[in-house]
Design a protein around this motif. Structure first.
Motif, PDB file in Angstrom:
ATOM      1  N   THR A 157       0.847  -1.196   0.000  1.00  0.00           N
ATOM      2  CA  THR A 157       0.000   0.000   0.000  1.00  0.00           C
ATOM      3  C   THR A 157       0.881   1.244   0.000  1.00  0.00           C
ATOM      4  N   LEU A 158       0.674   2.080  -1.008  1.00  0.00           N
ATOM      5  CA  LEU A 158       1.392   3.340  -1.139  1.00  0.00           C
ATOM      6  C   LEU A 158       0.477   4.475  -0.683  1.00  0.00           C
ATOM      7  N   GLY A 159       0.930   5.257   0.278  1.00  0.00           N
ATOM      8  CA  GLY A 159       0.175   6.407   0.754  1.00  0.00           C
ATOM      9  C   GLY A 159       0.839   7.692   0.303  1.00  0.00           C
ATOM     10  N   ILE A 160       0.151   8.489  -0.484  1.00  0.00           N
ATOM     11  CA  ILE A 160       0.709   9.726  -1.031  1.00  0.00           C
ATOM     12  C   ILE A 160       0.104  10.921  -0.314  1.00  0.00           C
ATOM     13  N   PHE A 161       0.938  11.708   0.332  1.00  0.00           N
ATOM     14  CA  PHE A 161       0.509  12.931   0.996  1.00  0.00           C
ATOM     15  C   PHE A 161       0.823  14.099   0.071  1.00  0.00           C
ATOM     16  N   GLY A 162      -0.212  14.598  -0.594  1.00  0.00           N
ATOM     17  CA  GLY A 162      -0.042  15.656  -1.577  1.00  0.00           C
ATOM     18  C   GLY A 162      -0.186  15.110  -2.983  1.00  0.00           C
ATOM     19  N   MET A 163      -1.432  15.090  -3.489  1.00  0.00           N
ATOM     20  CA  MET A 163      -1.700  14.488  -4.802  1.00  0.00           C
ATOM     21  C   MET A 163      -1.740  15.571  -5.870  1.00  0.00           C
ATOM     22  N   GLY A 164      -0.598  16.274  -6.044  1.00  0.00           N
ATOM     23  CA  GLY A 164      -0.446  17.165  -7.181  1.00  0.00           C
ATOM     24  C   GLY A 164      -0.023  16.358  -8.395  1.00  0.00           C
ATOM     25  N   LYS A 165       0.545  17.035  -9.367  1.00  0.00           N
ATOM     26  CA  LYS A 165       0.925  16.342 -10.597  1.00  0.00           C
ATOM     27  C   LYS A 165       2.028  15.324 -10.359  1.00  0.00           C
ATOM     28  N   ILE A 166       2.958  15.646  -9.463  1.00  0.00           N
ATOM     29  CA  ILE A 166       4.019  14.680  -9.166  1.00  0.00           C
ATOM     30  C   ILE A 166       3.429  13.479  -8.436  1.00  0.00           C
ATOM     31  N   LEU A 168       5.218  23.068   0.717  1.00  0.00           N
ATOM     32  CA  LEU A 168       5.450  23.606   2.057  1.00  0.00           C
ATOM     33  C   LEU A 168       4.613  24.856   2.246  1.00  0.00           C
ATOM     34  N   THR A 169       3.649  24.782   3.155  1.00  0.00           N
ATOM     35  CA  THR A 169       2.781  25.910   3.483  1.00  0.00           C
ATOM     36  C   THR A 169       2.678  25.995   4.999  1.00  0.00           C
ATOM     37  N   ASP A 170       1.977  27.006   5.478  1.00  0.00           N
ATOM     38  CA  ASP A 170       1.763  27.111   6.928  1.00  0.00           C
ATOM     39  C   ASP A 170       1.014  25.893   7.448  1.00  0.00           C
ATOM     40  N   GLU A 171       0.125  25.323   6.626  1.00  0.00           N
ATOM     41  CA  GLU A 171      -0.670  24.174   7.056  1.00  0.00           C
ATOM     42  C   GLU A 171       0.137  22.876   7.059  1.00  0.00           C
ATOM     43  N   THR A 172       1.102  22.756   6.152  1.00  0.00           N
ATOM     44  CA  THR A 172       1.836  21.496   6.040  1.00  0.00           C
ATOM     45  C   THR A 172       3.170  21.507   6.781  1.00  0.00           C
ATOM     46  N   ARG A 173       3.608  22.656   7.250  1.00  0.00           N
ATOM     47  CA  ARG A 173       4.901  22.735   7.932  1.00  0.00           C
ATOM     48  C   ARG A 173       4.919  21.787   9.141  1.00  0.00           C
ATOM     49  N   LYS A 174       5.958  20.961   9.206  1.00  0.00           N
ATOM     50  CA  LYS A 174       6.126  19.951  10.260  1.00  0.00           C
ATOM     51  C   LYS A 174       4.872  19.077  10.422  1.00  0.00           C
ATOM     52  N   ALA A 175       4.302  18.682   9.294  1.00  0.00           N
ATOM     53  CA  ALA A 175       3.152  17.773   9.319  1.00  0.00           C
ATOM     54  C   ALA A 175       3.548  16.405   9.862  1.00  0.00           C
ATOM     55  N   PHE A 176       4.826  16.043   9.690  1.00  0.00           N
ATOM     56  CA  PHE A 176       5.295  14.732  10.136  1.00  0.00           C
ATOM     57  C   PHE A 176       6.181  14.903  11.360  1.00  0.00           C
ATOM     58  N   THR A 177       5.627  14.563  12.504  1.00  0.00           N
ATOM     59  CA  THR A 177       6.322  14.647  13.783  1.00  0.00           C
ATOM     60  C   THR A 177       6.533  13.229  14.335  1.00  0.00           C
ATOM     61  N   TYR A 178       7.203  13.145  15.471  1.00  0.00           N
ATOM     62  CA  TYR A 178       7.407  11.833  16.090  1.00  0.00           C
ATOM     63  C   TYR A 178       6.069  11.169  16.405  1.00  0.00           C
ATOM     64  N   ALA A 217       6.925   0.432   8.094  1.00  0.00           N
ATOM     65  CA  ALA A 217       6.707   1.483   7.100  1.00  0.00           C
ATOM     66  C   ALA A 217       8.016   2.137   6.669  1.00  0.00           C
ATOM     67  N   VAL A 218       8.012   2.580   5.422  1.00  0.00           N
ATOM     68  CA  VAL A 218       9.133   3.337   4.862  1.00  0.00           C
ATOM     69  C   VAL A 218       8.609   4.735   4.534  1.00  0.00           C
ATOM     70  N   PHE A 219       9.328   5.753   5.000  1.00  0.00           N
ATOM     71  CA  PHE A 219       8.926   7.140   4.778  1.00  0.00           C
ATOM     72  C   PHE A 219       9.812   7.771   3.711  1.00  0.00           C
ATOM     73  N   ILE A 220       9.177   8.423   2.741  1.00  0.00           N
ATOM     74  CA  ILE A 220       9.881   9.068   1.635  1.00  0.00           C
ATOM     75  C   ILE A 220       9.498  10.544   1.589  1.00  0.00           C
ATOM     76  N   ASN A 221      10.493  11.408   1.513  1.00  0.00           N
ATOM     77  CA  ASN A 221      10.207  12.836   1.354  1.00  0.00           C
ATOM     78  C   ASN A 221      10.969  13.371   0.144  1.00  0.00           C
ATOM     79  N   ALA A 222      10.210  13.763  -0.881  1.00  0.00           N
ATOM     80  CA  ALA A 222      10.794  14.354  -2.086  1.00  0.00           C
ATOM     81  C   ALA A 222      10.182  15.720  -2.352  1.00  0.00           C
ATOM     82  N   SER A 223       9.653  16.342  -1.305  1.00  0.00           N
ATOM     83  CA  SER A 223       8.979  17.628  -1.445  1.00  0.00           C
ATOM     84  C   SER A 223       9.835  18.755  -0.883  1.00  0.00           C
ATOM     85  N   ARG A 224       9.670  19.035   0.411  1.00  0.00           N
ATOM     86  CA  ARG A 224      10.454  20.048   1.105  1.00  0.00           C
ATOM     87  C   ARG A 224      10.751  19.536   2.510  1.00  0.00           C
TER      88      ARG A 224
END
Length: 327
Positions: free
Chosen positions: A149-158, A211-221, A231-238
């Motif tokens: 199962t792939l979970g995508i946070f931010g479904m823009g064009k990328i 990266l916006t005010d709403e998404t800043r530090k969306a992923f915390t401990y 789980a494997v976490f991937i960040n290719a955004s900001r």
């Protein structure tokens, strides 16, 4: 007098010459060193256009340095380094480079998933360090990508392009986005879900939101603790979307299995960054769009944006849509 253009990083002659034929052009002469703030302010004071990189903070101070600035052409799809609100108030067009980097960034994002999930970098280092003495059944065993199962946070064009690639691996795709995209759901077989469901259900959590005010530090401990311990976490955004200390702790304590990172909170990072000490981290120097073809296309779009604005026309990639050419 010809309009004056300042380019904040050394670019190929083929790109610069297109501007030099029309305008007076000055360029910071280094490929891998960011322009100092003082120099950027000096140039902004007399420039009609700035061609900037994501490493430059185009702040209110920069935008207010001179009276003649008409356009900031940012060589990135993201523009969190530019004070768009101030630019809008001053009638300055802010442009970016969307679309041309979508597939290249999606390729690299999927590559990070494969590398982190299958422990490719760790395995490469293992053999280079002469540790491979014999084949063994569970030697550097990672985990499958296919049918997960792939979970995508931010479904823009990328995000959509990553989901398209996931179909070839028979993955189940879920996503969370500010707005639901029913057309993309039908085309890609993706399912919209809450952020909580995404982080609790996904085997691979891929961060691709801006990266916006709403998404800043969306992923915390606390968020990482809710993920599967496989789980494997991937960040290719900001990098700003992630609390790096929280990620570090989650990786050290086994709350998640691995991470693939193309971006960091403060860039560039040094070799003593604590995340780089972990064998279950694949780290890249923000190269999501870094193919020759794509980077040239991004530069060309910056040129096209500048020429359009200075010609009194709407540029092909405008961020502040309320901007209008001045007569």
């Amino acid at each position: 007098m010809k309009p004056y253009i300042f380019i904040t990083r050394k670019l190929p002659n083929d790109i610069v010459d297109q501007l030099s034929l029309r305008y007076e052009v000055s360029m910071w002469g280094y490929e891998d060193i960011a322009v100092p703030k003082e120099r950027l302010l000096q140039e902004a004071a007399k420039a009609n256009a700035l061609l900037t990189m994501l490493s430059e903070q185009v702040s209110e101070e920069v935008l207010s340095a001179g009276p003649n600035l008409k356009v900031v052409a940012n060589m990135a799809v993201g523009y969190d380094n530019v004070d768009v609100n101030t630019a809008a108030k001053k009638g300055i067009a802010v442009c970016n480079t969307p679309d041309v980097l979508t597939d290249s960034t999606a390729d690299l994002t999927f590559g990070l998933m494969l590398a982190a999930g299958r422990r490719m970098v760790e395995s490469s280092e293992y053999i280079k360090q002469n540790k491979w003495q014999s084949w063994s059944p569970m030697l550097l065993a990672g985990q499958d990508i296919h049918h997960k199962t792939l979970g995508i946070f931010g479904m823009g064009k990328i995000g959509e392009a990553v989901a398209q690639r996931a179909k070839g691996f028979n993955m189940k795709v879920i996503y969370h986005n500010r707005t639901r995209k029913t057309e993309q759901e039908q085309r890609l077989g993706a399912k919209f879900c809450s952020f909580t469901e995404l982080i609790q259900s996904a085997d691979f959590v891929v961060c691709l939101a801006p990266l916006t005010d709403e998404t800043r530090k969306a992923f915390t401990y606390e968020i990482f603790k809710q993920m599967k311990n496989t789980a494997v976490f991937i960040n290719a955004s900001r990098g700003g979307l992630v609390d790096e200390q929280g990620l570090l702790t989650a990786l050290q304590t086994g709350e998640i299995t691995a991470a693939g990172l193309d971006v960091f909170e403060r860039e560039p990072i040094s070799a003593d960054h604590p995340l780089l000490k972990l064998p279950n981290v694949v780290a890249l120097p923000h190269i999501g769009s870094s193919s020759r073809e794509t980077r040239m296309a991004m530069m060309q779009l910056c040129v096209d944006n500048i020429i359009a604005v200075l010609s009194g026309e709407k540029p092909p990639a405008l961020v502040n849509q309320d901007w209008k050419p001045k007569n």
